[in-house]
Design a protein around this motif. Structure first.
Motif, PDB file in Angstrom:
ATOM      1  N   ARG A   1       0.833  -1.209   0.000  1.00 17.76           N
ATOM      2  CA  ARG A   1       0.000   0.000   0.000  1.00 17.76           C
ATOM      3  C   ARG A   1       0.864   1.255   0.000  1.00 17.76           C
ATOM      4  O   ARG A   1       0.564   2.239  -0.688  1.00 17.76           O
TER       5      ARG A   1
ATOM      6  N   GLU B   1      -5.424  -6.530  -4.025  1.00 17.47           N
ATOM      7  CA  GLU B   1      -6.174  -5.766  -3.025  1.00 17.47           C
ATOM      8  C   GLU B   1      -5.356  -4.584  -2.507  1.00 17.47           C
ATOM      9  O   GLU B   1      -5.863  -3.456  -2.398  1.00 17.47           O
TER      10      GLU B   1
ATOM     11  N   HIS C   1      -6.061  -0.387  -3.246  1.00 17.91           N
ATOM     12  CA  HIS C   1      -6.414   0.527  -2.171  1.00 17.91           C
ATOM     13  C   HIS C   1      -5.862   1.927  -2.416  1.00 17.91           C
ATOM     14  O   HIS C   1      -6.485   2.923  -2.045  1.00 17.91           O
TER      15      HIS C   1
ATOM     16  N   VAL D   1     -12.396  -5.697  -3.486  1.00 19.19           N
ATOM     17  CA  VAL D   1     -12.272  -5.480  -2.035  1.00 19.19           C
ATOM     18  C   VAL D   1     -11.362  -4.290  -1.753  1.00 19.19           C
ATOM     19  O   VAL D   1     -11.642  -3.482  -0.850  1.00 19.19           O
TER      20      VAL D   1
ATOM     21  N   GLN E   1     -12.571  -1.082   0.309  1.00 18.93           N
ATOM     22  CA  GLN E   1     -11.891  -0.627   1.526  1.00 18.93           C
ATOM     23  C   GLN E   1     -11.472   0.831   1.412  1.00 18.93           C
ATOM     24  O   GLN E   1     -11.568   1.597   2.379  1.00 18.93           O
TER      25      GLN E   1
ATOM     26  N   LEU F   1     -14.561   2.832   1.928  1.00 23.65           N
ATOM     27  CA  LEU F   1     -14.952   2.783   3.338  1.00 23.65           C
ATOM     28  C   LEU F   1     -14.048   3.681   4.175  1.00 23.65           C
ATOM     29  O   LEU F   1     -14.535   4.444   5.037  1.00 23.65           O
ATOM     30  N   ASP F   2     -12.743   3.626   3.961  1.00 20.51           N
ATOM     31  CA  ASP F   2     -11.812   4.466   4.720  1.00 20.51           C
ATOM     32  C   ASP F   2     -12.109   5.945   4.501  1.00 20.51           C
ATOM     33  O   ASP F   2     -12.082   6.750   5.449  1.00 20.51           O
TER      34      ASP F   2
ATOM     35  N   ALA G   1     -18.895  -1.803   6.105  1.00 21.36           N
ATOM     36  CA  ALA G   1     -17.777  -2.548   6.682  1.00 21.36           C
ATOM     37  C   ALA G   1     -18.070  -4.045   6.741  1.00 21.36           C
ATOM     38  O   ALA G   1     -17.202  -4.872   6.445  1.00 21.36           O
TER      39      ALA G   1
ATOM     40  N   THR H   1     -17.824  -5.512   3.188  1.00 25.49           N
ATOM     41  CA  THR H   1     -16.441  -5.529   2.717  1.00 25.49           C
ATOM     42  C   THR H   1     -15.653  -6.666   3.351  1.00 25.49           C
ATOM     43  O   THR H   1     -14.936  -7.404   2.665  1.00 25.49           O
ATOM     44  N   GLU H   2     -15.797  -6.843   4.666  1.00 25.53           N
ATOM     45  CA  GLU H   2     -15.063  -7.907   5.336  1.00 25.53           C
ATOM     46  C   GLU H   2     -15.558  -9.286   4.907  1.00 25.53           C
ATOM     47  O   GLU H   2     -14.771 -10.219   4.749  1.00 25.53           O
TER      48      GLU H   2
ATOM     49  N   ARG I   1     -14.011  -9.972   1.576  1.00 26.26           N
ATOM     50  CA  ARG I   1     -12.585 -10.249   1.741  1.00 26.26           C
ATOM     51  C   ARG I   1     -12.359 -11.702   2.169  1.00 26.26           C
ATOM     52  O   ARG I   1     -11.495 -12.405   1.628  1.00 26.26           O
TER      53      ARG I   1
END
Length: 403
Positions: A18, A67, A71, A269, A273, A276-277, A307, A310-311, A314
């Motif tokens: 990342r 993934e 991100h 995913v 994420q 979501l962040d 959340a 998403t989880e 994942r």
């Protein structure tokens, strides 16, 4: 065994990826031209050693790469994934000569690969391919010189002969919606060698981009990565260009898709994420109705749902990838489930994120505006959501019949 959690070393690697995506790949991607292969970005992926990992890592590590890169830099993720998709058939089914000729360049980022399956009238129904490979009895033409070859270099050897004594085949027809076309250096092409045989009459060929009769054009698509159409006008191919076995190319295609479908889910995913962040940060600081957005129950519940989904996606992606790595019998079903759930989830999460951000998320250049354009295509390519449901049902009923 299903991987429900990652060990510390893999978690640290994901964090490193990342950071690399944000610090070294994102700036390059921002300089790229939408709709064209970003060769500088591909080369940097090679320099970082990520492209070579496409051929040395398992499905789970492929998912973690996709993934993590997604991100922070979807363009880098897509460039990596397209190299893998186009070159995996060569890695898994190619001859030693094919692998030696093409894979080093794919790994260092100097050669761009593409996977040419879809056609104008054969997208989701891959067995309905109409690009024809007709037997060619004429003498095989000489292979065009490699790009950049010296003018006085020795002439390349003529095309090898077909096993039955003919010089090979001629490819005639079209491919459409091909990622990296028309900029790729070679294509994994699926063509019909036996008429009327359905999936059993398709052969996979490795076709260099400079073969005579092969032309391409760009398509202006919603997704920002390069997509184009290819036209084959009696393009010569021989036994030396076959990937795997003649008339068994559909197996090459499905083997590739079974590996990459969970990783498409991982791409989704990563986008979910990121959305979501961004939403957590925005709703925590945004003033509204005498407090912060997060204090509104309707907002907090939406974020919780984002959340949760998403989880869940994942975990299904990781489980499908682990099943592939362990050679499980139910890989087609798990791969289809992972791609379906993750891509549909990402669409939901990004849409909710846009709604909670309001008009600012619709401005050009905003992260969510970018993700909103990116997130739509994965529900279509490498098998649309409806196709994945069909695969899942077929596998479930097949298991029922075997009892």
């Amino acid at each position: 065994m299903t991987a429900f959690s990652l060990e510390p070393a893999r978690l640290a690697w994901c964090a490193e990826l990342r950071a690399l995506a944000a610090q070294r790949l994102r700036p390059l991607a921002e300089k790229g031209e939408p709709g064209r292969v970003d060769r500088a970005l591909v080369a940097e992926l090679g320099t970082l050693g990520l492209l070579s990992r496409l051929f040395t890592s398992g499905a789970l590590d492929l998912c973690l790469m996709r993934e993590s890169l997604a991100h922070a830099c979807t363009e880098a993720e897509t460039a990596l994934a397209l190299q893998g998709l186009g070159a995996h058939p060569v890695h898994a089914h190619g001859t030693p000569a094919q692998r030696a000729r093409w894979l080093p360049g794919v790994s260092d980022g100097s050669v761009v690969a593409a996977f040419a399956l879809s056609e104008p009238d054969a997208g989701s129904d891959a067995a309905a391919l109409s690009l024809t490979a007709e037997p060619d009895g004429r003498p095989g033409p000489a292979e065009p010189a490699e790009r950049g070859a010296a003018a006085d270099a020795p002439a390349p050897a003529p095309l090898a002969a077909h096993p039955d004594g003919r010089s090979g085949w001629r490819l005639t027809g079209e491919k459409c919606w091909i990622s990296n076309a028309p900029d790729a250096d070679f294509y994994t092409v699926f063509a019909r060698t036996t008429p009327g045989a359905g999936a059993r009459g398709v052969t996979a060929f490795l076709v260099p981009a400079d073969r005579p009769g092969l032309t391409g054009s760009r398509l202006d698509m919603l997704s920002p990565h390069p997509i184009g159409a290819l036209r084959f006008d009696a393009v010569p191919v021989t036994a030396d260009d076959v990937l795997g076995e003649a008339d068994r190319g559909f197996r090459v295609a499905m083997d590739t898709l079974n590996l990459f479908r969970p990783s498409v889910g991982a791409f989704a995913v990563g986008m979910a994420q990121a959305a979501l962040d961004a939403t957590l940060a925005h709703t925590a600081r945004r003033d509204a109705f005498g407090g912060k957005l997060k204090d509104l129950q309707s907002v907090a519940h939406q974020v919780a749902e984002m959340a949760l989904r998403t989880e869940s996606a994942r975990l299904m992606v990781y489980a499908a990838a682990t099943a592939y790595d362990e050679g499980a019998a139910d890989v087609p079903r798990r791969s289809a489930m992972a791609k379906l759930l993750a891509t549909e989830t990402a669409q939901y999460v990004v849409d909710r994120a846009v709604q909670l951000h309001g008009a600012r998320a619709l401005q050009r250049g905003h992260l969510l505006e970018h993700l909103y354009r990116e997130v739509r295509a994965p529900r279509v390519y490498e098998g649309a959501s409806e196709v994945q449901r069909g695969i899942i049902a077929k596998e479930l009923y097949r298991n029922q019949e075997d009892r």
